[in-house]
Scaffold this motif. Structure first.
Motif, short mmCIF file in Angstrom:
data_model
loop_
_atom_site.label_atom_id
_atom_site.label_comp_id
_atom_site.label_asym_id
_atom_site.label_seq_id
_atom_site.Cartn_x
_atom_site.Cartn_y
_atom_site.Cartn_z
N UNK A 15 -9.91 -6.84 -43.91
CA UNK A 15 -10.25 -5.46 -44.79
C UNK A 15 -9.91 -4.82 -44.63
N UNK A 16 -9.16 -3.77 -45.21
CA UNK A 16 -8.75 -2.62 -45.27
C UNK A 16 -9.68 -1.31 -44.38
N UNK A 17 -10.77 -1.91 -44.78
CA UNK A 17 -11.81 -0.64 -44.47
C UNK A 17 -12.76 -1.42 -42.28
N UNK A 18 -13.04 -0.40 -41.51
CA UNK A 18 -12.61 -1.12 -39.93
C UNK A 18 -14.31 -1.60 -40.47
N UNK A 19 -14.78 -0.24 -40.75
CA UNK A 19 -16.89 -1.03 -41.08
C UNK A 19 -17.06 -1.33 -42.04
N UNK A 20 -16.32 -2.16 -42.77
CA UNK A 20 -16.50 -4.10 -43.83
C UNK A 20 -16.06 -5.13 -42.96
N UNK A 21 -14.93 -5.08 -41.96
CA UNK A 21 -14.83 -5.49 -41.27
C UNK A 21 -16.44 -5.77 -39.90
N UNK A 22 -16.55 -4.85 -39.00
CA UNK A 22 -17.53 -4.97 -38.34
C UNK A 22 -18.56 -5.53 -39.22
N UNK A 23 -18.79 -5.06 -40.70
CA UNK A 23 -20.05 -5.21 -41.21
C UNK A 23 -20.04 -7.35 -40.88
N UNK A 24 -19.33 -7.98 -41.29
CA UNK A 24 -18.66 -8.92 -41.93
C UNK A 24 -19.08 -9.88 -40.94
N UNK A 25 -18.08 -9.27 -39.35
CA UNK A 25 -18.89 -9.94 -37.46
C UNK A 25 -20.17 -9.82 -37.59
N UNK A 26 -21.03 -9.01 -37.70
CA UNK A 26 -22.43 -8.64 -37.39
C UNK A 26 -23.12 -9.98 -38.01
N UNK A 27 -22.45 -10.26 -39.49
CA UNK A 27 -23.37 -11.10 -40.06
C UNK A 27 -23.31 -12.18 -39.98
N UNK A 28 -22.13 -12.32 -39.77
CA UNK A 28 -21.18 -14.41 -39.38
C UNK A 28 -22.27 -13.94 -37.88
N UNK A 29 -21.81 -13.21 -36.60
CA UNK A 29 -22.38 -13.31 -35.49
C UNK A 29 -24.11 -13.75 -35.52
N UNK A 30 -24.64 -12.84 -36.52
CA UNK A 30 -26.64 -13.21 -36.87
C UNK A 30 -26.56 -14.82 -37.06
N UNK A 31 -25.52 -15.38 -38.09
CA UNK A 31 -25.95 -16.60 -38.88
C UNK A 31 -25.09 -17.60 -37.76
N UNK A 32 -23.71 -16.80 -37.26
CA UNK A 32 -23.58 -18.00 -36.41
C UNK A 32 -24.43 -18.25 -35.08
N UNK A 33 -25.17 -17.49 -34.65
CA UNK A 33 -26.52 -17.29 -33.60
C UNK A 33 -28.17 -17.79 -34.20
N UNK A 34 -28.30 -18.11 -35.26
CA UNK A 34 -29.36 -18.80 -36.30
C UNK A 34 -29.10 -20.05 -35.87
N UNK A 35 -28.13 -20.56 -36.15
CA UNK A 35 -27.42 -22.11 -36.15
C UNK A 35 -27.38 -22.70 -35.00
N UNK A 36 -27.31 -21.82 -33.63
CA UNK A 36 -26.90 -22.24 -33.09
C UNK A 36 -28.68 -22.73 -31.56
N UNK A 37 -29.74 -21.60 -31.92
CA UNK A 37 -30.50 -21.74 -32.23
C UNK A 37 -31.63 -22.52 -32.16
N UNK A 38 -30.90 -23.46 -33.83
CA UNK A 38 -31.41 -24.50 -34.17
C UNK A 38 -30.88 -26.02 -33.85
N UNK A 39 -29.74 -25.68 -32.69
CA UNK A 39 -29.21 -26.74 -32.60
C UNK A 39 -28.24 -27.35 -32.71
#
Length: 114
Positions: A15-39
């Motif tokens: 995205x052209x906005x760094x804040x949007x990219x960071x937010x997208x990263x943070x959301x995917x990080x949280x979702x990925x961690x949740x999946x890993x925590x569930x095996x």
């Protein structure tokens, strides 16, 4: 999806906005961690590469990452789409969906309501 499958987490990122990219990263990080925590076995190029791109000034556009992402996706059993804002406009995600379909990799949609 089952816990023995390798799941590729796909979502919009660039995205052209760094804040949007960071937010997208943070959301995917949280979702990925949740999946890993569930095996589940998940791979997310955004989770893996965003910190590298930020710290080492690596390009963050899909054109740069396309071959890398396709190499990862080709080893996966499922492409899991995370429909973040404007996901239908994502050039990279559209290409990943097309790649998955062309290579008989099932495409599933993640529900943001969990």
């Amino acid at each position: 999806m089952n816990k023995n499958q390798l799941i590729y987490v796909g979502s919009p990122y660039t995205h052209s906005d760094e804040i949007v990219m960071q937010d997208r990263y943070d959301q995917i990080l949280r979702i990925t961690a949740d999946f890993l925590n569930r095996g589940f076995h998940v791979i997310s190029p955004i989770v893996h590469c965003h910190p590298l791109s930020v710290k080492h000034k690596i390009r963050r556009d899909f054109e740069f990452w396309q071959k890398y992402n396709f190499a990862l996706l080709s080893k996966c059993d499922i492409l899991l789409i995370v429909p973040l804002d404007n996901w239908l406009d994502s050039v990279g995600l559209k290409a990943e969906i097309e790649f998955a379909q062309d290579n008989n990799i099932p495409v599933e949609m993640y529900s943001l309501v969990h």
